[in-house]
Design a protein around this motif. Structure first.
Motif, PDB file in Angstrom:
ATOM      1  N   THR A  36       0.819  -1.208   0.000  1.00 18.26           N
ATOM      2  CA  THR A  36       0.000   0.000   0.000  1.00 18.26           C
ATOM      3  C   THR A  36       0.851   1.255   0.000  1.00 18.26           C
ATOM      4  OG1 THR A  36      -1.730  -1.188   1.193  1.00 18.26           O
ATOM      5  CG2 THR A  36      -1.824   1.224   1.231  1.00 18.26           C
ATOM      6  N   TYR A  37       1.949   1.219   0.757  1.00 14.57           N
ATOM      7  CA  TYR A  37       2.801   2.402   0.852  1.00 14.57           C
ATOM      8  C   TYR A  37       3.517   2.686  -0.464  1.00 14.57           C
ATOM      9  CZ  TYR A  37       1.965   1.695   5.804  1.00 14.57           C
ATOM     10  OH  TYR A  37       1.361   1.522   7.017  1.00 14.57           O
ATOM     11  N   GLY A  38       3.550   1.701  -1.359  1.00 14.97           N
ATOM     12  CA  GLY A  38       4.210   1.921  -2.634  1.00 14.97           C
ATOM     13  C   GLY A  38       3.298   2.491  -3.703  1.00 14.97           C
ATOM     14  N   GLN A  39       1.998   2.537  -3.446  1.00 17.53           N
ATOM     15  CA  GLN A  39       1.074   3.027  -4.456  1.00 17.53           C
ATOM     16  C   GLN A  39       0.206   4.186  -3.998  1.00 17.53           C
ATOM     17  OE1 GLN A  39      -2.228   0.282  -5.276  1.00 17.53           O
ATOM     18  NE2 GLN A  39      -1.470  -1.020  -3.620  1.00 17.53           N
ATOM     19  N   ASP A  40       0.056   4.387  -2.690  1.00 18.68           N
ATOM     20  CA  ASP A  40      -0.852   5.416  -2.209  1.00 18.68           C
ATOM     21  C   ASP A  40      -0.366   6.823  -2.513  1.00 18.68           C
ATOM     22  OD1 ASP A  40      -2.802   3.774  -1.380  1.00 18.68           O
ATOM     23  OD2 ASP A  40      -2.636   4.184   0.752  1.00 18.68           O
ATOM     24  N   ALA A  41       0.959   7.032  -2.490  1.00 21.24           N
ATOM     25  CA  ALA A  41       1.479   8.362  -2.788  1.00 21.24           C
ATOM     26  C   ALA A  41       1.146   8.763  -4.222  1.00 21.24           C
ATOM     27  CB  ALA A  41       2.987   8.403  -2.562  1.00 21.24           C
ATOM     28  N   ALA A  42       1.361   7.826  -5.161  1.00 23.17           N
ATOM     29  CA  ALA A  42       1.039   8.111  -6.555  1.00 23.17           C
ATOM     30  C   ALA A  42      -0.468   8.256  -6.754  1.00 23.17           C
ATOM     31  CB  ALA A  42       1.578   6.995  -7.446  1.00 23.17           C
ATOM     32  N   LYS A  43      -1.242   7.446  -6.033  1.00 20.61           N
ATOM     33  CA  LYS A  43      -2.701   7.532  -6.136  1.00 20.61           C
ATOM     34  C   LYS A  43      -3.208   8.880  -5.643  1.00 20.61           C
ATOM     35  CE  LYS A  43      -6.932   5.436  -4.300  1.00 20.61           C
ATOM     36  NZ  LYS A  43      -7.484   4.382  -3.409  1.00 20.61           N
ATOM     37  N   TYR A  44      -2.679   9.338  -4.515  1.00 19.45           N
ATOM     38  CA  TYR A  44      -3.113  10.636  -3.978  1.00 19.45           C
ATOM     39  C   TYR A  44      -2.741  11.765  -4.924  1.00 19.45           C
ATOM     40  CZ  TYR A  44      -3.836  14.507  -0.770  1.00 19.45           C
ATOM     41  OH  TYR A  44      -4.275  15.663  -0.195  1.00 19.45           O
TER      42      TYR A  44
ATOM     43  N   VAL B 166     -10.484   7.896   4.997  1.00 17.38           N
ATOM     44  CA  VAL B 166     -11.305   9.096   5.166  1.00 17.38           C
ATOM     45  C   VAL B 166     -10.443  10.280   5.588  1.00 17.38           C
ATOM     46  CG1 VAL B 166     -13.215  10.106   6.454  1.00 17.38           C
ATOM     47  CG2 VAL B 166     -13.332   7.724   5.740  1.00 17.38           C
ATOM     48  N   MET B 167      -9.493  10.053   6.477  1.00 16.65           N
ATOM     49  CA  MET B 167      -8.654  11.136   6.968  1.00 16.65           C
ATOM     50  C   MET B 167      -7.722  11.679   5.898  1.00 16.65           C
ATOM     51  SD  MET B 167      -7.773   9.568  10.739  1.00 16.65           S
ATOM     52  CE  MET B 167      -6.857  11.009  11.263  1.00 16.65           C
ATOM     53  N   VAL B 168      -7.490  10.905   4.835  1.00 15.86           N
ATOM     54  CA  VAL B 168      -6.610  11.357   3.755  1.00 15.86           C
ATOM     55  C   VAL B 168      -7.399  11.943   2.595  1.00 15.86           C
ATOM     56  CG1 VAL B 168      -4.894  10.608   2.053  1.00 15.86           C
ATOM     57  CG2 VAL B 168      -4.824   9.687   4.372  1.00 15.86           C
ATOM     58  N   TYR B 169      -8.466  11.239   2.168  1.00 19.73           N
ATOM     59  CA  TYR B 169      -9.164  11.614   0.944  1.00 19.73           C
ATOM     60  C   TYR B 169     -10.469  12.371   1.183  1.00 19.73           C
ATOM     61  CZ  TYR B 169      -5.936   8.442  -1.399  1.00 19.73           C
ATOM     62  OH  TYR B 169      -4.809   7.837  -1.880  1.00 19.73           O
ATOM     63  N   GLN B 170     -11.027  12.322   2.400  1.00 19.90           N
ATOM     64  CA  GLN B 170     -12.285  13.003   2.695  1.00 19.90           C
ATOM     65  C   GLN B 170     -12.166  13.762   4.019  1.00 19.90           C
ATOM     66  OE1 GLN B 170     -14.963  13.168   0.770  1.00 19.90           O
ATOM     67  NE2 GLN B 170     -14.370  11.716  -0.802  1.00 19.90           N
ATOM     68  N   LYS B 171     -11.186  14.634   4.107  1.00 22.50           N
ATOM     69  CA  LYS B 171     -10.871  15.286   5.378  1.00 22.50           C
ATOM     70  C   LYS B 171     -12.000  16.175   5.898  1.00 22.50           C
ATOM     71  CE  LYS B 171      -7.097  16.887   3.595  1.00 22.50           C
ATOM     72  NZ  LYS B 171      -5.824  17.620   3.398  1.00 22.50           N
TER      73      LYS B 171
END
Length: 301
Positions: free
Chosen positions: A144-152, A237-242
């Motif tokens: 997850t840590y390898g793809q979430d940064a690019a996804k965000y 939620v805390m990252v994408y729907q703050k």
């Protein structure tokens, strides 16, 4: 005679191990039940009495009251920054609505897209089919840590963060849900589809009238499981729907800062129990459907 005695010894030995292994889930169930009872005991306990019992190392609070559940509506609030930059307080009813919207908004697109994609991949031969399956398997291996940064970064550039457009990104059609649906559609017999072809049914008619009814039990089960997963999801939620906090994300925030804002532990536990009521009701209403055999779906009429 010797064979009969040996058979009896074998059955007795197998019965012993079955009973022994059956004790493990029974003990685990008792531990979980005790945790629920203890949590409800804290949620109903008087805050001042709870502090005294903690100092006395007493598990059960006593002096029970429902005031903690009433206080949840007043004390469960989280500040967020509005669209105009002004801070506002999100109250418990709005968190409940946000939780329902988030859970349904993530579950429905994922369920629809994954069902369609897994059906086509499992039932039809086309160029690139093996590549798509292998690509999904490789994608699941990436941490997850390898793809979430690019996804965000990608969703931010597409203006899909902190708004309702984010739910579109959930209809990706991959992950463990794809593997389950793929295996199910792959295992369905071809007799139904071939009989429908003889009667002149097209691909869409076969899917809508035959394959989809067969898959209703597993689709329902996976939908409920995904709904519960997203209901408990607080990190996303805390990252994408703050600015749209849910009950789970607010419980996490309040747990971190509860001692700084004067939130008592019994009131916090009351909020936890109120937050799980919707999923408990959902399970109670759908338990009969979940317990049905997957093969119950079929052709009618």
């Amino acid at each position: 005679m010797m064979n009969l005695k040996a058979r009896r010894r074998e059955l007795h030995s197998n019965g012993f191990w079955v009973n022994f292994l059956g004790i493990i889930p029974l003990l685990w169930g008792c531990i979980l039940l005790f945790m629920v009872i203890w949590g409800l005991n804290v949620a109903l306990g008087d805050p001042m009495t709870y502090l005294d019992k903690v100092l006395e190392h007493d598990l059960f609070v006593g002096n029970y009251t429902i005031q903690n559940f009433i206080d949840v509506a007043q004390k469960f609030m989280q500040p967020v920054s509005g669209s105009n930059g002004v801070m506002r307080w999100v109250t418990y009813p709005e968190m409940l609505i946000n939780s329902l919207v988030y859970s349904l908004g993530c579950t429905l697109p994922r369920l629809v897209v994954t069902t369609l994609f897994s059906y086509v991949t499992a039932r039809y031969e086309f160029r690139g089919r093996r590549f798509l399956y292998a690509f999904i398997m490789v994608q699941m291996m990436i941490p997850t840590y390898g793809q979430d940064a690019a996804k965000y970064k990608m969703l931010s550039e597409m203006n899909m963060v902190d708004n309702w457009l984010y739910y579109i990104s959930q209809g990706a059609g991959h992950g463990g849900l794809f593997l389950i649906m793929y295996a199910y559609f792959k295992g369905l017999p071809n007799a139904y589809a071939e009989a429908a072809k003889i009667d002149g049914a097209g691909p869409f008619a076969i899917f809508k009238s035959i394959m989809l009814p067969c898959a209703v039990p597993i689709i329902t089960a996976q939908g409920i499981m995904n709904f519960i997963f997203y209901w408990n999801d607080y990190a996303t939620v805390m990252v994408y729907q703050k600015t749209h906090p849910t009950l789970s994300s607010t419980l996490y925030v309040l747990r971190t800062f509860m001692f700084y804002i004067g939130l008592q532990t019994p009131t916090y536990f009351a909020g936890i129990f109120l937050s799980i009521i919707p999923v408990v009701v959902l399970y109670m209403l759908s338990s009969g459907k979940l317990n049905k055999n997957i093969s119950a779906g079929g052709i009618k009429g």
